[in-house]
Design a protein around this motif. Structure first.
Motif: not given
Ligand code: BJ8
Length: 384
Positions: A335-336, A338, A305, A107-108, A248, A81, A111, A41
């Motif tokens: 395993a997410c 955050t 994140c 982000t995480c 998500p 992922i 990813k 996003t």
């Molecule tokens: S803004 S929620 S789309 S990062 S669920 S891959 S955080 S380990 S999807 Fe996300 Fe952008 Fe944030 Fe939205 Fe990592 Fe967690 Fe998996 Fe995630």
């Protein structure tokens, strides 16, 4: 007042939008329309749209390719992922296949490390997202990353993205967001007009509609039709009202929504990335500096994140009141870290400040936990 039994067929059309979009994507490629794939996003869609590209969400939502992904990635990794990587690696996702470039963000950890391998078989550009929304340095970093993305797109597609083009794209995306906001605001109605499952079909399906003007019209017409029928007395049975937050959801994880609604409740609001997190705030059309306007909107997204992640709490605070929410379900993909760590903060806020029940559930992309989900949701709904 009569209880609504049949829902407009258009919900099914939205539910099929992802599959129907495959041929549209192929047609666009044959017409040499660039396609930009995104996993998050935070990606400012206005930039690719400003150069006439199609933008498509590549986050995978089934476990079909997880086995293949696990040959390269650890098993103990978020299914979103692994599945996304697997669909890319196996060329099983037409949208990934047709994407000329994939834009990722830091982000995480999972990813951002996965993108290193994805870059071996696809053109991948990773935007450096700051870890915090606090301070001018973070803002400047993100604004510069947005300008860098514009430069990269211009170079790759040998085009010029003007500020006027970006302003038009901002306007288009704002109108799209407004149409979707007005649609999911139907969830405020009490008793409800539509189910959470149907709200999700439209939110998810609309991400695969390439003709955005047409999609805006369809969503507006749908909202109007449901509002008119509601005013004529077609309603759903009043049940405990649930807000979904967390990772998500879409595809196989719709099992969570089904488990909630099969066990006596209605989902009235989706805070996560398929819903309000991506849509709620518009990009300012007043600001002269378009990059500043984009940076402001996108950096304020309340994802786990970010540290701290106060914007998620602010959105929950508002939505719980406006949607008269009776309980909150926090969906954590296995395993997410955050989102899993943030459950404590969300639980404290929901149970404490808002004084309503909270439940977190951990799930993956299999269907093996459906029985367990049903048992837990039935117990949760009963205590509301
Ligand atoms: S803004 S929620 S789309 S990062 S669920 S891959 S955080 S380990 S999807 Fe996300 Fe952008 Fe944030 Fe939205 Fe990592 Fe967690 Fe998996 Fe995630």
């Amino acid at each position: 007042m009569e209880l609504r039994k049949e829902l407009p067929e258009i919900f099914e059309e939205f539910a099929e939008a992802r599959r129907n979009g495959f041929m549209l994507a192929k047609d666009l490629k044959e017409k040499n329309v660039p396609m930009v794939g995104t996993f998050c996003t935070y990606m400012p869609q206005e930039l690719p749209l400003a150069m006439g590209a199609a933008v498509v969400s590549l986050c995978a939502t089934s476990d079909e390719t997880i086995g293949e992904a696990e040959k390269d990635l650890p098993r103990n990794l978020c299914p979103l992922i692994k599945s996304s990587y697997g669909f890319g690696k196996t060329d099983k996702c037409p949208y990934f296949y047709f994407s000329d470039i994939v834009v990722g963000e830091t982000t995480c950890d999972g990813k951002k490390k996965m993108y290193e391998y994805m870059g071996e078989y696809k053109d991948v550009h990773v935007m450096q997202l700051p870890n915090t929304q606090i301070g001018q340095d973070s803002f400047n970093l993100w604004k510069n990353e947005i300008i860098k993305l514009k430069d990269i797109l211009e170079e790759k597609f040998d085009t010029k993205i003007t500020e006027d083009h970006i302003k038009s794209a901002i306007n288009l995306k704002n109108r799209e967001r407004t149409a979707l906001k007005n649609f999911y605001a139907l969830g405020k109605l009490d008793p409800p007009a539509i189910t959470g499952g149907d709200i999700l079909k439209v939110l998810y399906g609309s991400t695969f509609k390439f003709d955005r003007e047409q999609s805006i019209k369809e969503v507006e017409a749908l909202t109007q039709k449901i509002t008119e029928e509601y005013n004529e007395g077609k309603v759903l049975e009043r049940k405990p009202r649930i807000l979904i937050t967390g990772c998500p959801i879409g595809g196989v994880t719709e099992k969570v929504v089904k488990a909630i609604e099969d066990n006596g409740a209605n989902v009235v609001f989706f805070e996560n990335c398929m819903g309000a997190k991506a849509i709620e705030d518009l990009v300012s059309e007043e600001k002269e500096d378009v990059y500043e306007a984009l940076a402001e909107k996108y950096l304020s997204i309340g994802c786990s994140c970010m540290t701290p992640n106060d914007n998620r709490i602010k959105m929950l605070d508002r939505a719980i009141d406006e949607y008269k929410v009776d309980g909150v379900v926090d969906v954590i993909l296995q395993a997410c870290h955050t989102y899993a760590i943030e459950t404590l903060n969300i639980k404290r806020f929901v149970n404490g400040s808002k004084d309503i029940p909270y439940m977190s559930i951990e799930t993956d992309y299999s269907t093996s936990d459906i029985g367990q989900l049903n048992t837990r949701m039935a117990a949760f709904v009963e205590m509301i």
